[in-house]
Scaffold this active site. Structure first.
Site, short mmCIF file in Angstrom:
data_model
loop_
_atom_site.label_atom_id
_atom_site.label_comp_id
_atom_site.label_asym_id
_atom_site.label_seq_id
_atom_site.Cartn_x
_atom_site.Cartn_y
_atom_site.Cartn_z
N ARG A 129 -3.97 6.71 7.76
CA ARG A 129 -3.40 6.45 6.42
C ARG A 129 -4.47 5.79 5.56
O ARG A 129 -4.42 4.60 5.23
CB ARG A 129 -2.13 5.63 6.54
CG ARG A 129 -1.08 6.34 7.38
CD ARG A 129 0.22 5.60 7.47
NE ARG A 129 0.98 5.72 6.23
CZ ARG A 129 2.15 5.12 6.03
NH1 ARG A 129 2.66 4.34 6.97
NH2 ARG A 129 2.80 5.28 4.90
N GLN A 134 -4.84 10.73 1.87
CA GLN A 134 -3.60 10.59 1.10
C GLN A 134 -2.90 11.91 0.83
O GLN A 134 -1.67 12.00 0.89
CB GLN A 134 -3.89 9.89 -0.23
CG GLN A 134 -4.01 8.38 -0.11
CD GLN A 134 -4.22 7.71 -1.45
OE1 GLN A 134 -4.62 8.35 -2.43
NE2 GLN A 134 -3.96 6.42 -1.53
N TYR A 235 2.18 -0.24 8.01
CA TYR A 235 3.23 -0.77 8.89
C TYR A 235 3.20 -2.29 8.88
O TYR A 235 2.18 -2.91 8.59
CB TYR A 235 3.03 -0.27 10.33
CG TYR A 235 3.26 1.21 10.49
CD1 TYR A 235 4.52 1.71 10.78
CD2 TYR A 235 2.21 2.12 10.35
CE1 TYR A 235 4.74 3.06 10.94
CE2 TYR A 235 2.42 3.49 10.51
CZ TYR A 235 3.69 3.95 10.79
OH TYR A 235 3.89 5.30 10.94
#
Length: 376
Positions: A129, A134, A235
């Site tokens: 990520r 993207q 996360y």
């Protein structure tokens, strides 16, 4: 390059109908793009029906409609959103490229069958990520839809208006919405709740998210002393016991004053952290709502049940980890473009030649030459 049906093509790329999912991994626009690059495209009959793309749409885009068994045994690249069951993986020919959202950090054994069959396997959820990735990031695309849909679900379940409303019969104050987690889903939830006229507060352990939250017009609820990890890829990360106690106290204070709580906190490869306790639910106003997006991995609320609405102490708790699938047309459109952006760099001058030294391809490759590459 191979020869098929009187013409040369680069690769037979196929898409299958998802099991228990309304989305489709690739829509006709991307099928047309790949077909124009001399790929042979196979689509399982009915694959796009739940997303409102017909077999005719796919045929007009250049695809051949095939049966599931024909695709499993004859395609050179197979694309799905959800992992195939082991019995179907075993039908795939050795050497085939298999791309799906495998989530090996939840269940590493999902890679055993593809490795044993000699498949070249890539997992879309393992794409780093990063800024470079993207345009390929299916996790962010789906999280954005989930955040939007979570607010609409809350509005449907809530016993009050979201906006402030003044009438001849009196005035109603705006709903108070607390969002736990300011990742992609959380930010979209903020924007949607604000559009509906709610007063929005947001908690996140990542200090870097404060500016984004405030730019959307929400108040950032800050607990000092958090551990912030920019390498966590959006996360949440584990926090110290001292921080957890301060976090719990402040969240408790905010939750009991909120009409809606939307939770989005996930720990990659681990059970979701409990943020909304039974005690907090008991102190919330009857008629309030909790939407738990993290329900697939246990949920952020102690009373969450995945894919169910549970009522506890007058509070409705919706656990839904597949909110994106409730907007299948746009979810499929975004997912499809992500997948196209991911696979196109694997072709060099007409040949399928993925560069395993490339960070994006290398880190998302899960099985190769009979070996499991994922290291839990």
């Amino acid at each position: 390059m191979s020869y098929f049906r009187g013409k040369f093509y680069q690769m037979i790329i196929s898409i299958l109908k998802e099991i228990n999912d309304t989305r489709v991994v690739m829509i006709p626009v991307q099928i047309k793009n790949l077909s124009e690059q001399n790929h042979e495209l196979w689509v399982e009959s009915g694959a796009g029906n739940s997303s409102f793309f017909s077999d005719k749409d796919y045929e007009e885009a250049g695809a051949k409609v095939k049966s599931r068994d024909e695709i499993l045994s004859g395609a050179e690249m197979i694309l799905t959103i959800n992992p195939l069951p082991v019995e179907e993986v075993n039908k795939i020919s050795s050497g085939t490229t298999y791309i799906s959202e495998l989530q090996p950090f939840f269940e590493p054994s999902v890679l055993n069958a593809p490795a044993e069959k000699g498949l070249l396997t890539f997992s879309l959820d393992m794409i780093p990520r990063t800024t470079l990735a993207q345009a390929m990031d299916v996790i962010s695309s789906m999280a954005s839809i989930a955040g939007y849909k979570a607010v609409l679900q809350a509005a449907n379940l809530l016993s009050k208006y979201f906006p402030m409303l003044t009438t001849a019969a009196g005035s109603n104050p705006p709903a108070k919405v607390l969002i736990l987690g300011a990742g992609v889903a959380g930010l979209q939830a903020i924007a949607t709740a604000k559009r509906l006229g709610a007063v929005v507060e947001v908690f996140d352990t990542r200090a870097a998210s404060k500016e984004e939250v405030q730019s959307l017009g929400a108040k950032f609820v800050e607990v000092e002393g958090s551990t912030d990890d920019l390498a966590a890829g959006g996360y949440a990360v584990e926090q110290t016991d001292e921080y957890k106690e301060k976090q719990k106290a402040l969240i408790h204070e905010k939750i009991v004053k909120s009409d809606v709580v939307i939770t989005t906190a996930l720990l990659r490869g681990k059970k979701a952290p409990i943020l909304v306790t039974t005690e907090m639910l008991e102190e919330m106003q009857p008629g309030s709502v909790v939407i738990d997006i993290a329900s697939a991995t246990g949920g952020n609320c102690e009373k969450t049940v995945d894919n169910e609405v549970v009522e506890y102490s007058g509070v409705k708790i919706l656990g839904n980890s597949k909110l994106a699938a409730e907007l299948p047309t746009h979810a499929s459109k975004l997912y499809s473009k992500n997948v196209e952006n991911y696979i196109l760099p694997m072709f060099k001058e007409g040949e399928f030649a993925p560069d395993f030294e490339d960070e994006i391809i290398g880190k998302s490759c899960m099985t190769r030459d009979g070996q499991v590459l994922y290291n839990a």
